[in-house]
Write an enzyme that holds these catalytic residues in place. Sequence first.
Site, PDB file in Angstrom:
ATOM      1  CE  LYS A 107      -4.357  -1.815   1.690  1.00  0.00           C
ATOM      2  NZ  LYS A 107      -3.992  -3.221   1.972  1.00  0.00           N
TER       3      LYS A 107
HETATM    4  C1  LIG Z   1      -4.610  -4.270   1.280  1.00  0.00           C
HETATM    5  C2  LIG Z   1      -3.899  -5.581   1.227  1.00  0.00           C
HETATM    6  C3  LIG Z   1      -4.260  -6.598   0.307  1.00  0.00           C
HETATM    7  C4  LIG Z   1      -5.457  -6.466  -0.609  1.00  0.00           C
HETATM    8  O1  LIG Z   1      -5.244  -5.539  -1.631  1.00  0.00           O
HETATM    9  P1  LIG Z   1      -6.476  -4.950  -2.473  1.00  0.00           P
HETATM   10  O2  LIG Z   1      -5.905  -3.937  -3.365  1.00  0.00           O
HETATM   11  O3  LIG Z   1      -7.425  -4.367  -1.455  1.00  0.00           O
HETATM   12  O4  LIG Z   1      -7.094  -6.101  -3.197  1.00  0.00           O
HETATM   13  C5  LIG Z   1      -3.501  -7.744   0.259  1.00  0.00           C
HETATM   14  N1  LIG Z   1      -2.463  -7.926   1.089  1.00  0.00           N
HETATM   15  C6  LIG Z   1      -2.078  -6.989   1.999  1.00  0.00           C
HETATM   16  C7  LIG Z   1      -0.928  -7.268   2.893  1.00  0.00           C
HETATM   17  C8  LIG Z   1      -2.776  -5.782   2.093  1.00  0.00           C
HETATM   18  O5  LIG Z   1      -2.406  -4.861   3.004  1.00  0.00           O
END
Ligand SMILES: *Cc1c(COP(=O)(O)O)cnc(C)c1O
Length: 437
Positions: A107
């Site tokens: 993220k």
């Molecule tokens: C947010 C997150 C996801 C999911 O990603 P999306 O874009 O919401 O599908 C997967 N793994 C981790 C570690 C995350 O923080």
Amino acid sequence: MIYFSTNKSSTPVSIKKATLEGLAPDGGLYVPSEIPVFSAPEMQLLEDGSFNNIAFAIARKFVCGEIPPDQLSDIIDSCYPFETPLVELEKGTFIEELFSGPTLAFKDYGARFLARLTGYFASEDRKLITVLVATSGDTGSAVAYGFQGIPNTRVVLLYPSGKVSRLQEQQLTTAGGNVQALEVQGDFDDCQRLVKQAFTDQELKERLTLTSANSINISRLIPQSFYYAWATLHLKAQYGLELPVFSVPSGNYGNLTAGVLARMMGFPIGHFIAASNANDSVTRYLDEGRFDPHPTIPTLSTAMDVGNPSNFARLRHFYGNDHHAMGKDITGIAISDDATVAAIRDIFRRYGYVIDPHTAVGFRALEEYRQASGSRSPGIVLSTAHPAKFLEVIEDALEKEIEIPERLSVVLEKKKQATMIGTDYRELADFLKHLDR
Ligand SMILES: *Cc1c(COP(=O)(O)O)cnc(C)c1O
């Protein structure tokens, strides 16, 4: 480039407006009016480019005209001072490590770009922008550290007291400077309700310029296409391999949607696997053509515990609401918690490599896909978080201690700074009204 809403009843806007607004006024998600496609010569020029070269080339097409190239290039360099390694586990099977940023999860890629664009546009207007976010953990930490020290911005984060892990709480409460954390004596729904109420508070809106930084912001989506593009080009240059299958551990489906975007731009991607845990709304849609979201089920891969994924509207939009077309490019595979733990063990035994529960879902889904389809294409599993973020699960699975990287231990030692508030909106309003202008 202009952006319109997936609900099609708001006026099209610039990237600036789309970034600062987040959600369109009609409740839809902003999408670009057309997808820029890289020509063969343009693609060739990128082939031995660095991550940041590729990121700049893509970003430029989406913000064209609104940020001068030299400033955009500086923005990209300040977003990604870290590596994006492609690790080969065995011939043709790769892990793309997306956890080298400050909060050790992918993220950071989206949040850092959004933060710098927001800062750029705020300074253009000579405004101080207040980012107000409710978080249950993962998004908030990326936002806190993404906006940390960005001029013309400040962040107010609301998180539910006692409902986030100690590590998450440390990440939410230690960024300092222009980032403030509010510890709400309630649950995540209370946090969300309070934030929503603030956005409708006219008196407050006259004092502060408010924006949200949630995962549906188009400026969080665009940068997530960078690492797909980079992986396809690097795979070819370094290993002579083409048309990989990407396995994407998914929750709100922003990550996967960004992959689809990269493919539409012309980056050579063979196929996608939408890897989910027991929260399988999209997998069922792909199988049955009916979108019937179920309530959220708690699992070991907590960041993917999403019953009704917020980015799904955008994904559907990109496929013209045609579930057959989507199914040609994307295979949905749901993985149980037992299989997740087995995959963590198995990968450690086979390769001496430690993966987190989210990445394990992606890895197991790639294996299932290969068994079912007989595909021999190169496979890339997106590793969405560093295993040290999920210590308990990993140490239980492997029955051994794992090392904590320095950028995480540093955060664990910092002093928590948060202001406690109740669930009555007046307390939040009072806090916000006393911020300097
Ligand atoms: C947010 C997150 C996801 C999911 O990603 P999306 O874009 O919401 O599908 C997967 N793994 C981790 C570690 C995350 O923080």
